[in-house]
Every structure is written in C-alpha cells, then in structure tokens.
Design an enzyme around this catalytic site. Structure first.
Site, mmCIF file in Angstrom:
data_model
loop_
_atom_site.group_PDB
_atom_site.id
_atom_site.type_symbol
_atom_site.label_atom_id
_atom_site.label_comp_id
_atom_site.label_asym_id
_atom_site.label_seq_id
_atom_site.Cartn_x
_atom_site.Cartn_y
_atom_site.Cartn_z
ATOM 1 N N SER A 1 -6.387 22.173 -10.164
ATOM 2 C CA SER A 1 -5.245 21.271 -10.129
ATOM 3 C C SER A 1 -4.425 21.524 -11.396
ATOM 4 O O SER A 1 -4.290 22.682 -11.807
ATOM 5 C CB SER A 1 -5.751 19.833 -10.014
ATOM 6 N N HIS B 1 -3.931 22.075 -5.918
ATOM 7 C CA HIS B 1 -3.082 20.900 -5.660
ATOM 8 C C HIS B 1 -1.662 21.278 -6.034
ATOM 9 O O HIS B 1 -1.425 21.799 -7.116
ATOM 10 C CB HIS B 1 -3.530 19.716 -6.521
ATOM 11 N N ASP C 1 -11.522 15.832 -7.426
ATOM 12 C CA ASP C 1 -11.645 16.693 -6.259
ATOM 13 C C ASP C 1 -12.403 17.961 -6.662
ATOM 14 O O ASP C 1 -12.248 18.462 -7.775
ATOM 15 C CB ASP C 1 -10.240 17.048 -5.745
#
Lengths: 190, 269
Positions: free
Chosen positions: A18, A45, A138
C-alpha cells in the site's frame, strides 16, 4: 539456500503493498533478471479506478512482459501481472485469473488478503508472498494463508518501509520466513 | 474454509433442489462468497450449512442473494459513459424507437445512469430500458428508484466526469438519508427477472449493457451468454461490457468491432 527454495518451489510470487510500496517496486523490478521461472503478481492499493498509468510506470522498469490483468487472462511464468484498480484479483485452478467487484475487504479493492488467500488455495506450497510498506492491516491474513499452505512468506523490514504499519502487523500475526530490505528481496528473488 | 468437493456438493444441491445453476460460475469467486456466508451466518460445520440451504427456503433466498454480487454505482467508469454519449447515442438518434437491455442490473444504478444519458440526448421519450436480474429482491429496489443519499456526491462527480452538464441533484428528490429519482426516468423502465444461465433471448435490442456480470462466470458460460446477446442484437447495435471484460475469448468476436478504447462493441456482421 533461500534462493534455491524460491526458484525451485514457487510457480507464483505475489507482492502486496500500500502506501510507500511503489518506490520499492521501482527499485525491485529493474533488478529482476529474465527469464523468471515464476509468474509475478502485484497487488497494490490504488487511489483511482481510472489510473492506468501505474502499469506504464512499472513497464518502464523491466524488460519482462507486464500487463494489468483482464478477466480470464492466462497466468504464465516469466510474466508480471498487476491487479487492476477497483477489482479483487482471484486465481482459478485452471491457471487463469478471475476478477470480482464485490465489497471492499480491509477498506480495499483490490484486497491483498483476497488475492493471497485465493493463490494459496491453488498453488499451495509453490507460492511466495511478499508484503511491503503500508498503513493498513491488509495482507496479514493472506500471508498466514500462504504459510498454512506451506508457501514462503517475506515481509519488508519495517525500518526500511515508508509506512511501517502493514509490515509490522504481518510480523506480529505471522512468523514470516524472512524480514528483508529491498536488496535482501532482490537477492532472494534472483 | 470450505473444501473444493463441498463447493461442488452445495452447488449441486442448489441446482437439484431449487433449479439455481451456479455450477458454471467462476469457481474462486463463488468459493469466496460461500466462505463469507459461512462466517457471517456462523455455521459450526459444513453439514449444518448444507442442511440449512437444502431445507430452509427463506434462508435459501438470503443465500442466493449473498452468493451473487450486488455491488454497483451510478456512472461507474465515467469515460465509459462519455463514450456512450459521444459514440453510441448519436448513432441511435435516427431510430424511431430505442430498446436498451441492462442484463444483470442489480439494484439499478446503471439503469438510472443510462436513462439520464438518454434524457440529456433528448431520446428518452422514444426509449425503453429493460432491466433484468436473477434476484427479485434487487429488482424491487431498482423499481422503487430510492437510494441512499450518502454516495450521491460521488455519483455527481462521476456524472460530471461523464460529460454531464446539468445539476445532477435535479434528477432526484432528497428526503432524510434517501433520495428518490424522478418518475420521468422510471416511467421508461421495465423490470423483470431473467437468468442468464438458463433463460433465452426475449427481444431485439439496440444496446445491451452487461457490466461486471460476466466476470463471475467461467469461460463456457461467458460464451453462452455472449451468444445470447448476439442473438438479441440487430445489425449495427451495440454491446457494452465492464472495463476488464472482453469479447476476446468468445466465438462472436469476429462479428463485432470495438468502438474507440472503451469496452463497447458494434455488431458489423
């Protein structure tokens, strides 16, 4: 040796990240030497659904074939695949990708967990999962799934990550096989 | 986590007991949906889940609803809608009557988006939008045209990006946390259940939109559905798919020409 384990055992290497992970990939991709014996799948992401420039940016950094995944694309060794924005990326038993636009997972679509878990289901121990910088948890559950299935798990060293939270969470929740900086990842992937 | 054989058992149950055929859905996704329901509804074992599905018709309704993905939004991928405005609607202007089919319309957000485009192209008065889905529940939502207020800001941004120049909020009336879209739009919509797996073509259309539905099907089923669309499209009609979907793997692809860079094809043969 770590290198032997990776090269001989993994049919797929997954990289999830991310915030702060694009820079890591820009350093990592040029260091990969063709031909790769595995398919490399990148799940990041991303801010915008219309942002196709990321694939172009990565493509500049590698001589390997790189594409943003479309539904039912075949998974081939030596290729680099990027999860498209706004879809979860799943792996099918017949060696193809499928896409899914269901609810966000961990506030994210694509979710790293979704792809990692799906790949663990198909590839079992022939899989490596790498988790990079990020401000979200995540990827932790996904790495656990890979570990349970007998695959190899690697986490970016939190001290070297722009945002340490994601790798820290993963280290807390899974005992990853390796905690590495970018050079360490390069040498393992080679 | 559900085992592969258990997925097969459950899908066979759905087919045998209720006639719902999910056996040609993309496996990884359907498996994930079943796992999600197993966790959400706290079944202690697969046997309990299976028993409930086989014997409880009310639960089955929930199960089928949750198995299918009903995530949708208005003017999703604004560039797609911009292409509809610029490339597709002008080609339909001369028609005396325009038929549009939204296959797998879910709760109808894309149907309303389309109705707004037609209205702004001054074509809505001679158009009919057929909106179909497998789930009667989601069609009921679509039919009412009542949606949560919260995402309207995002939809309004999408609308502007799609080339919309009117005041988006003029298309609905807001009350508390909900909005109701104008009846001028709903009046041109027909809602009906239709199962792409088992039902046939029911009309000829000038434009079929089926976005982010085929991704849930395996290649064989995708090809069946695309053939069904082909049988439902007249010459020079249009087909619009989701931004990551393709005709590439289908037998019908030779008859179609892609319009620009969006996922819109025109039947040329």
């Amino acid at each position: 040796m770590a290198e032997n384990r990776l090269v001989s055992n993994s049919a797929m290497v997954l990289i999830g990240g991310s915030t702060g992970s694009i820079d890591v990939l820009l350093n990592l991709l040029p260091a990969l030497r063709p031909p790769l014996t595995f398919a490399l799948v990148i799940v990041l992401h991303r801010k915008s659904a219309t942002d196709t420039s990321l694939a172009d940016l990565f493509a500049l950094k590698t001589s390997l074939p790189l594409q943003e995944v479309e539904d039912k694309d075949a998974i081939l060794p030596g290729h680099i695949y990027l999860a498209p924005a706004d879809y979860h990326l799943l792996i099918e038993h017949d060696g193809t990708f499928s896409l899914d636009d269901s609810e966000k997972v961990n506030y994210s679509r694509p979710s790293i967990d979704v792809t990692f878990e799906s790949a663990a289901d198909v590839y079992g121990s022939a899989l490596t999962g790498i988790l990079l910088s990020g401000a979200n948890a995540d990827g932790s559950a996904g790495l656990q799934a890979i570990k349970r299935a007998g695959g190899l798990t690697i986490v970016q060293h939190p001290d070297t990550a722009q945002v340490a939270y994601m790798p820290q969470q993963a280290i807390l929740n899974t005992k990853p096989d390796y905690v590495l900086d970018v050079e360490g990842m390069v040498s393992v992937l080679r | 986590m559900i085992e592969e054989e258990e997925v097969t058992l459950l899908l066979n149950d759905l087919l045998e007991v209720y006639g719902y055929d999910f056996t040609q859905y993309a496996r990884a996704s359907i498996k994930r949906r079943i796992n999600r329901l197993w966790t959400l509804d706290k079944f202690p074992s697969f046997a309990e889940l299976r028993y409930r599905v086989r014997t409880d018709a009310d639960y089955l309704k929930r199960f089928v609803e949750e198995l299918t993905v009903n995530v949708t939004e208005m003017f999703r991928d604004p560039s797609f809608y911009r292409a509809l405005r610029k490339e597709v609607l002008p080609a339909l202007t001369a028609k005396p009557f325009i038929r549009v089919w939204h296959a797998g319309c879910s709760t109808g957000e894309e149907v309303f988006s389309m109705a707004i485009l037609l209205k702004e192209a001054n074509l809505l008065h001679k158009s009919l939008l057929y909106a179909t889905d497998l789930n009667p529940e989601v069609l009921e939502v679509a039919r009412k045209g009542i949606y949560a207020l919260a995402p309207m800001r995002q939809y309004s941004e999408n609308y502007v990006l799609s080339g919309g120049t009117a005041d988006f909020s003029g298309y609905y009336t807001a009350q508390y946390d909900y909005v109701k879209f104008n009846e001028e739009l709903t009046r041109k919509m027909v809602f009906s259940t239709h199962n792409l797996v088992s039902d046939r073509s029911f009309n000829e259309f000038d434009l079929i939109l089926c976005r982010n539905v085929l991704i849930y099907f395996d290649k064989t089923l995708q090809d069946r559905v695309l053939t069904l669309f082909d049988e439902s499209l007249g010459l020079l009609s249009f087909l619009g798919l989701g931004s990551k979907e393709t005709l590439r793997f289908s037998g019908i692809r030779q008859k179609y020409k892609q319009v620009g860079s969006e996922k819109i094809w025109r039947k040329i043969d």
